[in-house]
Design an enzyme around this catalytic site. Sequence first.
Site, PDB file in Angstrom:
ATOM      1  N   PRO A   2       0.637  -1.217   0.161  1.00  0.00           N
ATOM      2  CA  PRO A   2      -0.062   0.027   0.204  1.00  0.00           C
ATOM      3  C   PRO A   2       0.909   1.342   0.023  1.00  0.00           C
ATOM      4  CG  PRO A   2      -0.694  -1.641   1.659  1.00  0.00           C
ATOM      5  CD  PRO A   2       0.408  -2.082   1.198  1.00  0.00           C
ATOM      6  N   GLU A   3       0.510   2.175  -0.761  1.00  0.00           N
ATOM      7  CA  GLU A   3       1.172   3.550  -0.671  1.00  0.00           C
ATOM      8  C   GLU A   3       0.182   4.471  -0.363  1.00  0.00           C
ATOM      9  OE1 GLU A   3       3.000   4.184  -4.730  1.00  0.00           O
ATOM     10  OE2 GLU A   3       2.607   1.985  -5.245  1.00  0.00           O
ATOM     11  N   LYS A  53       3.581   6.601   4.243  1.00  0.00           N
ATOM     12  CA  LYS A  53       2.704   5.144   4.180  1.00  0.00           C
ATOM     13  C   LYS A  53       2.632   4.824   5.440  1.00  0.00           C
ATOM     14  CE  LYS A  53       5.246   3.719  -0.077  1.00  0.00           C
ATOM     15  NZ  LYS A  53       6.136   2.776  -0.529  1.00  0.00           N
ATOM     16  N   ARG A 109       1.446 -12.069   5.554  1.00  0.00           N
ATOM     17  CA  ARG A 109       2.952 -11.957   5.249  1.00  0.00           C
ATOM     18  C   ARG A 109       3.877 -11.517   6.178  1.00  0.00           C
ATOM     19  NH1 ARG A 109       4.613 -11.231  -1.114  1.00  0.00           N
ATOM     20  NH2 ARG A 109       6.437 -12.288   0.084  1.00  0.00           N
ATOM     21  N   ARG A 259      12.956  -3.080  -9.029  1.00  0.00           N
ATOM     22  CA  ARG A 259      11.495  -2.790  -9.342  1.00  0.00           C
ATOM     23  C   ARG A 259      10.983  -3.028 -10.434  1.00  0.00           C
ATOM     24  NH1 ARG A 259       9.018  -1.486  -4.332  1.00  0.00           N
ATOM     25  NH2 ARG A 259       7.148  -2.770  -5.361  1.00  0.00           N
TER      26      ARG A 259
END
Length: 270
Positions: A2-3, A53, A109, A259
């Site tokens: 999530p950003e 974040k 996770r 990335r």
Amino acid sequence: MPELPEVESVTRQLRPRVVGRRITAVWWDPQSRFSDIAGAEGRRIAALRRRGKYMLASLEADGRADRELVMHLGMTGAFRFRGDDWVPDTYVRATLTLDDAVLDFRDVRRFGRLTVVPAGDYRTIATLFHLGPEPLDPQLRPEQFHAALARSRMPVKAQLLSQRPVAGVGNIYADEALWRARINPRARRIGPDRAARLLEAIRVVLRDAIEREGTTFRDYQMVNGESGRNATFLVAYGQQGRPCPRCGEPLRRIVVAGRGTTYCPRCQRA
């Protein structure tokens, strides 16, 4: 992961339900990345805000808001209030019992993080401590953003992912903003005009994503269990092989700063 738009959406949903409530009990999985959250017990949540974040809950006791609960969703973290249909869940890593509700933090996770720190003291959380300015802050001027980019010769996308020029922009919105600004993600020198264009592009894509409550591919969900609606509006991220909406050239995937990165080789020349 999530950003900024996703974390902002979660913050907005949590705020009216937790601010003013007292945390009466705390439980956490000892194998998770949590520390000192027992310090939240017995304190009232005086405010909740987002920084990059992260979510920061101001914790008050005896009229003094001298601690903060720092929360990071990691890759798969989500907050849920227990309802009448609640059943035990092995992926719940922490629980905050409030005076009128129970809030679980579920994280498959285990990359999420909760910790309590002295108010404003983020030295033990390096990524939070070194965050750049908020991109949507109207006081952030294009010349400041340009100066921040000029301090490094890393590729511009790597700089955005570092969180130093601005906070909260990750892989998704970096690709989107760079496409919108017509800047190659591998570019190492960004002049004042392009920096101003990039800052405006970042602001546009973040505001639009916030309006749509974030981007969901698989894991991200809001407190109410709903998904964000921004995924179908993406024009660059994850769209490799599709024609560029601007010029028709097939979008290309490369790797920048480890990335996956999608860009238009015609519109976004180095």
